[in-house]
Design an enzyme around this catalytic site. Sequence first.
Site, mmCIF file in Angstrom:
data_model
loop_
_atom_site.group_PDB
_atom_site.id
_atom_site.type_symbol
_atom_site.label_atom_id
_atom_site.label_comp_id
_atom_site.label_asym_id
_atom_site.label_seq_id
_atom_site.Cartn_x
_atom_site.Cartn_y
_atom_site.Cartn_z
ATOM 1 N N CYS A 1 29.705 -57.603 36.436
ATOM 2 C CA CYS A 1 29.413 -56.846 35.223
ATOM 3 C C CYS A 1 30.625 -56.030 34.782
ATOM 4 C CB CYS A 1 28.235 -55.916 35.468
ATOM 5 S SG CYS A 1 26.715 -56.735 35.967
ATOM 6 N N ASN B 1 32.238 -58.214 31.178
ATOM 7 C CA ASN B 1 31.459 -59.027 32.111
ATOM 8 C C ASN B 1 32.056 -60.428 32.196
ATOM 9 O OD1 ASN B 1 30.456 -59.185 29.401
ATOM 10 N ND2 ASN B 1 28.562 -60.141 30.114
ATOM 11 N N GLU C 1 30.946 -52.881 34.057
ATOM 12 C CA GLU C 1 31.130 -51.568 34.681
ATOM 13 C C GLU C 1 31.862 -51.684 36.012
ATOM 14 O OE1 GLU C 1 28.386 -53.018 33.381
ATOM 15 O OE2 GLU C 1 26.739 -51.565 33.384
ATOM 16 N N CYS D 1 22.857 -52.391 34.991
ATOM 17 C CA CYS D 1 21.887 -53.064 35.849
ATOM 18 C C CYS D 1 21.772 -52.322 37.182
ATOM 19 C CB CYS D 1 22.296 -54.518 36.075
ATOM 20 S SG CYS D 1 23.765 -54.712 37.123
#
Length: 275
Positions: free
Chosen positions: A185, A174, A187, A218
Site C-alpha cells: 500500500c 500502491n 502508506e 487498511c
Amino acid sequence: MSPAAVTEVLREQARAFARHAYAPFSKTPVAAVFLCTDGTMIPGVRVESASFSLSLPALLNAYTTAVSAGYRTKLAGAALSRPIEDRDAHYLSSLADLSIDPSANDVWLSSVPLPEPVGVLDPRLPFKASTDVSPEDGILAARNAAQAAYVPSSDFHVGAVIETENGSFFPGANVEHPDWARILCAERNAAGTARTYGEPSARRIFLTCLDDAGGTPCGACRQVLAELAPDAALWMDRHSTPPEKSAPNQLLPGFFEGTQLLRDGVVSTPVKDGS
C-alpha cells in the site's frame, strides 16, 4: 564500466544502506539496491513489524520506491547486502518488465550493456519549508504521488506522503503484484522509503484514495503505522470537503506492539522472507 565494477558499486551501496534497516526482532539488517537504466541507484531496507507477516523485505521496499519514482520499467540490476536466497530470486523473477539474471551470489544484472552508476535517487519532494505546507498542500502532493501507482488488477490509485521530523517529505503509491501477499500500500511504501533514507520519525502523513472520498488506511497499514509513527497527524483526503485528521493510534487502538517479543528475544536466527 565493466559488469564487475558495476557489481562492486551496487554491493557497496547495499552494505551502506543496511545500517538504516529496522530489524529489532530478527537482528538481521538487510538492504537492497536497484540499478536503473540511466545509472540511478534506488535502495530499500528491511523494515520489521511486530506482526511478523507485515514486515517489509528490502527488495520489495526498493522496488516500490522505484515504482513511485517512475522507474518500474527502467531497472537493469539488483543487489542485496547478503547472498540472494531462493525467495529473493523468485520475487525478482516475478516482477513484470524486469529482465535480469544472476551475475553473482548477491547481484543480478541485465544482459544488455550496463549503465554506469551515477548516484542514489533522492525521492524527497521539493518543499522548501515544512511550516509552509498546509494539510491541503500535503493532500495535493499525495494525489500527485497516486499517479505513479501500479494497479493492473484494481485500477484503484492510492497515494501517500510522509513528512518526517526533519522536515522531509517522502511519497508513496500502491504497487500491485500477481501474488496479492506481495502488494504494498501507498502508506507503507512511503514509510519504507523514509526509513531507507535514515528518516524514520513521521510528523505528518497525508493520504488520498483518488476514487474513494471515504478512504482510510487498511488494517495492515494501521498496524505498521501505529508501530512506526503512532502519534503522527494523519490527514485523509475527503475530495470536495476539507481533509479529515486522525492518527495511527486512534485508528487502531490497542495495536500489537510486540514488547514481550523484544524483551524475550524470541527470534534467534535470521528470518528468511526474501528481505
